[in-house]
Design a protein around this motif. Structure first.
Motif, PDB file in Angstrom:
ATOM      1  N   SER A 289     -51.066 -35.243 -43.726  1.00 45.76           N
ATOM      2  CA  SER A 289     -50.121 -34.423 -42.973  1.00 45.76           C
ATOM      3  C   SER A 289     -49.065 -33.846 -43.904  1.00 45.76           C
ATOM      4  O   SER A 289     -47.994 -33.438 -43.457  1.00 45.76           O
ATOM      5  CB  SER A 289     -49.469 -35.243 -41.869  1.00 45.76           C
ATOM      6  N   ASP A 290     -49.362 -33.840 -45.204  1.00 49.80           N
ATOM      7  CA  ASP A 290     -48.514 -33.171 -46.198  1.00 49.80           C
ATOM      8  C   ASP A 290     -47.152 -33.804 -46.367  1.00 49.80           C
ATOM      9  O   ASP A 290     -46.203 -33.125 -46.771  1.00 49.80           O
ATOM     10  CB  ASP A 290     -48.336 -31.679 -45.851  1.00 49.80           C
TER      11      ASP A 290
ATOM     12  N   MET B 169     -39.540 -41.041 -40.025  1.00 54.56           N
ATOM     13  CA  MET B 169     -40.703 -40.649 -39.223  1.00 54.56           C
ATOM     14  C   MET B 169     -40.349 -39.566 -38.223  1.00 54.56           C
ATOM     15  O   MET B 169     -41.173 -38.692 -37.931  1.00 54.56           O
ATOM     16  CB  MET B 169     -41.260 -41.885 -38.497  1.00 54.56           C
ATOM     17  N   GLN B 170     -39.137 -39.589 -37.715  1.00 52.78           N
ATOM     18  CA  GLN B 170     -38.751 -38.545 -36.770  1.00 52.78           C
ATOM     19  C   GLN B 170     -38.685 -37.185 -37.461  1.00 52.78           C
ATOM     20  O   GLN B 170     -39.127 -36.173 -36.914  1.00 52.78           O
ATOM     21  CB  GLN B 170     -37.400 -38.897 -36.130  1.00 52.78           C
TER      22      GLN B 170
ATOM     23  N   HIS C 278     -40.381 -36.411 -40.075  1.00 56.35           N
ATOM     24  CA  HIS C 278     -41.761 -36.047 -40.380  1.00 56.35           C
ATOM     25  C   HIS C 278     -42.457 -35.476 -39.145  1.00 56.35           C
ATOM     26  O   HIS C 278     -43.209 -34.504 -39.239  1.00 56.35           O
ATOM     27  CB  HIS C 278     -42.514 -37.255 -40.909  1.00 56.35           C
ATOM     28  N   ARG C 279     -42.171 -36.065 -38.006  1.00 51.04           N
ATOM     29  CA  ARG C 279     -42.755 -35.548 -36.771  1.00 51.04           C
ATOM     30  C   ARG C 279     -42.349 -34.103 -36.536  1.00 51.04           C
ATOM     31  O   ARG C 279     -43.173 -33.256 -36.183  1.00 51.04           O
ATOM     32  CB  ARG C 279     -42.322 -36.412 -35.584  1.00 51.04           C
TER      33      ARG C 279
ATOM     34  N   ILE D 104     -44.369 -31.938 -38.836  1.00 56.10           N
ATOM     35  CA  ILE D 104     -45.750 -31.790 -38.380  1.00 56.10           C
ATOM     36  C   ILE D 104     -45.818 -30.804 -37.217  1.00 56.10           C
ATOM     37  O   ILE D 104     -46.687 -29.927 -37.180  1.00 56.10           O
ATOM     38  CB  ILE D 104     -46.335 -33.148 -37.943  1.00 56.10           C
ATOM     39  N   ARG D 105     -44.887 -30.917 -36.289  1.00 57.99           N
ATOM     40  CA  ARG D 105     -44.912 -30.017 -35.137  1.00 57.99           C
ATOM     41  C   ARG D 105     -44.710 -28.573 -35.568  1.00 57.99           C
ATOM     42  O   ARG D 105     -45.372 -27.670 -35.051  1.00 57.99           O
ATOM     43  CB  ARG D 105     -43.822 -30.425 -34.135  1.00 57.99           C
ATOM     44  N   ARG D 106     -43.818 -28.353 -36.532  1.00 57.70           N
ATOM     45  CA  ARG D 106     -43.611 -26.995 -37.034  1.00 57.70           C
ATOM     46  C   ARG D 106     -44.894 -26.464 -37.663  1.00 57.70           C
ATOM     47  O   ARG D 106     -45.319 -25.332 -37.416  1.00 57.70           O
ATOM     48  CB  ARG D 106     -42.478 -27.017 -38.057  1.00 57.70           C
ATOM     49  N   ARG D 107     -45.510 -27.311 -38.475  1.00 55.21           N
ATOM     50  CA  ARG D 107     -46.745 -26.892 -39.140  1.00 55.21           C
ATOM     51  C   ARG D 107     -47.864 -26.642 -38.125  1.00 55.21           C
ATOM     52  O   ARG D 107     -48.668 -25.738 -38.294  1.00 55.21           O
ATOM     53  CB  ARG D 107     -47.193 -27.959 -40.141  1.00 55.21           C
ATOM     54  N   LEU D 108     -47.891 -27.423 -37.078  1.00 53.06           N
ATOM     55  CA  LEU D 108     -48.912 -27.190 -36.057  1.00 53.06           C
ATOM     56  C   LEU D 108     -48.699 -25.824 -35.410  1.00 53.06           C
ATOM     57  O   LEU D 108     -49.659 -25.086 -35.165  1.00 53.06           O
ATOM     58  CB  LEU D 108     -48.874 -28.301 -34.998  1.00 53.06           C
TER      59      LEU D 108
ATOM     60  N   GLU E 228     -47.213 -23.230 -36.833  1.00 55.58           N
ATOM     61  CA  GLU E 228     -47.574 -22.205 -37.820  1.00 55.58           C
ATOM     62  C   GLU E 228     -49.082 -22.046 -37.927  1.00 55.58           C
ATOM     63  O   GLU E 228     -49.601 -20.921 -37.970  1.00 55.58           O
ATOM     64  CB  GLU E 228     -46.996 -22.571 -39.198  1.00 55.58           C
TER      65      GLU E 228
END
Lengths: 162, 162
Positions: free
Chosen positions: B100-101, B128-129, B131-132, B135-139, B141
């Motif tokens: 997840s980069d 972790m928050q 990072h979450r 991840i949501r931003r990358r999802l 994009e």
DNA sequence: AGTTGCGTTCGAGCGCGCTCTAACCTTTAC
DNA sequence: GTAAAGGTTAGAGCGCGCTCGAACGCAACT
């Protein structure tokens, strides 16, 4: 000397910077997301700083993209770059592909195909189909990682076992 | 000399390689996806080549991860690495975060927090928050990029305007 | 005993995608 | 006129995450 009257005046630069938010570098993704729906009231041509302002890329990166052949940019009488709508569209297109982690080498290849004319359409299609597969795989991976992260958050810290 | 009887025999190596598919390097992501549900019939301890086989990482990368402090690995009498279940779990955990980069520096930080004990749980939660959110931003994009790619595919090649 | 193959350490090298520096030029503001 | 702000080029440098090479040790097979 600027005889065309289209180059950036400080006021225009200011207006552009204001209307699209000055890029604050630490979190780069929000302004990159703007690319997904660019404002429509853009001038005909833009200076490099203005393109940087609306895309969130740096002027350095824009010059780099031109240098490696991703985009051709016209010059004014003083040698300054002048981005027209086509050049801006290309930059936006490249940036979107970069956002999905397409390697620059692949983007270069694709753009070379575009420059070669319509008979390369089948190969372009192939490139995009492969890219779609890659994006889908990455979406699955990221979703799995999101699940792991949510789990870690739910268990408040937890250990290093997945 | 191996007095424990757990080190890899050629036959065992072969069985492991067979049951998890030899890693073919050009597309690395499929075997990394296996990490998201590891097979349950693993031996107690594994050699570095075996860990490489089940994780899809290279032995080089595994040594690198140990070198930078992401995992501690025991040795046998000859100095060979012996990965127990805990070490394997750590490797899998790190690999999921990498997928997840998450930058290695952040993973290192997180693992240092884990090693410091339970009182670091709040900070781990914060990590972790964040990072979450990433991840949501990358999802988002990647989803937008997927839409662009689908559009290109639908219009069969198209031009470089988005 | 020799060959083959997997293992070790240390340190250098690499590919990618920028990112920055230096030296210099043009435009704008005061 | 002068200084500040923005532009140009060519080329070097950098951070990340591996990746590889060299030189060597141990183990299993024949």
């Amino acid at each position: 000397m600027n005889t065309t009257g289209v180059l950036s005046s400080p006021a225009r630069r200011q207006a552009l910077a204001d209307s699209y938010q000055a890029p604050e570098l630490p979190p780069p993704a929000p302004e990159l997301l703007r690319l997904l729906d660019l404002p429509a009231n853009l001038p005909e041509t833009l200076s490099i700083a203005e393109v940087a302002a609306v895309t969130g890329l740096t002027a350095h990166t824009l010059r780099y993209y031109e240098r490696i052949g991703l985009v051709e940019v016209a010059r004014d009488e003083s040698g300054y770059r002048v981005y027209d709508r086509e050049a801006l569209a290309r930059i936006v297109f490249v940036t979107r592909l970069r956002l999905s982690d397409m390697p620059i080498s692949t983007i270069t290849h694709y753009i070379n195909l575009v420059n070669q004319g319509e008979q390369t359409a089948p190969e372009r299609l192939l490139v995009m189909q492969e890219h779609r597969a890659m994006i889908r795989r990455r979406l699955r991976e990221m979703s799995a990682a999101l699940a792991l992260t949510e789990y870690k958050i739910a268990t408040y810290g937890g250990h290093c076992t997945p």
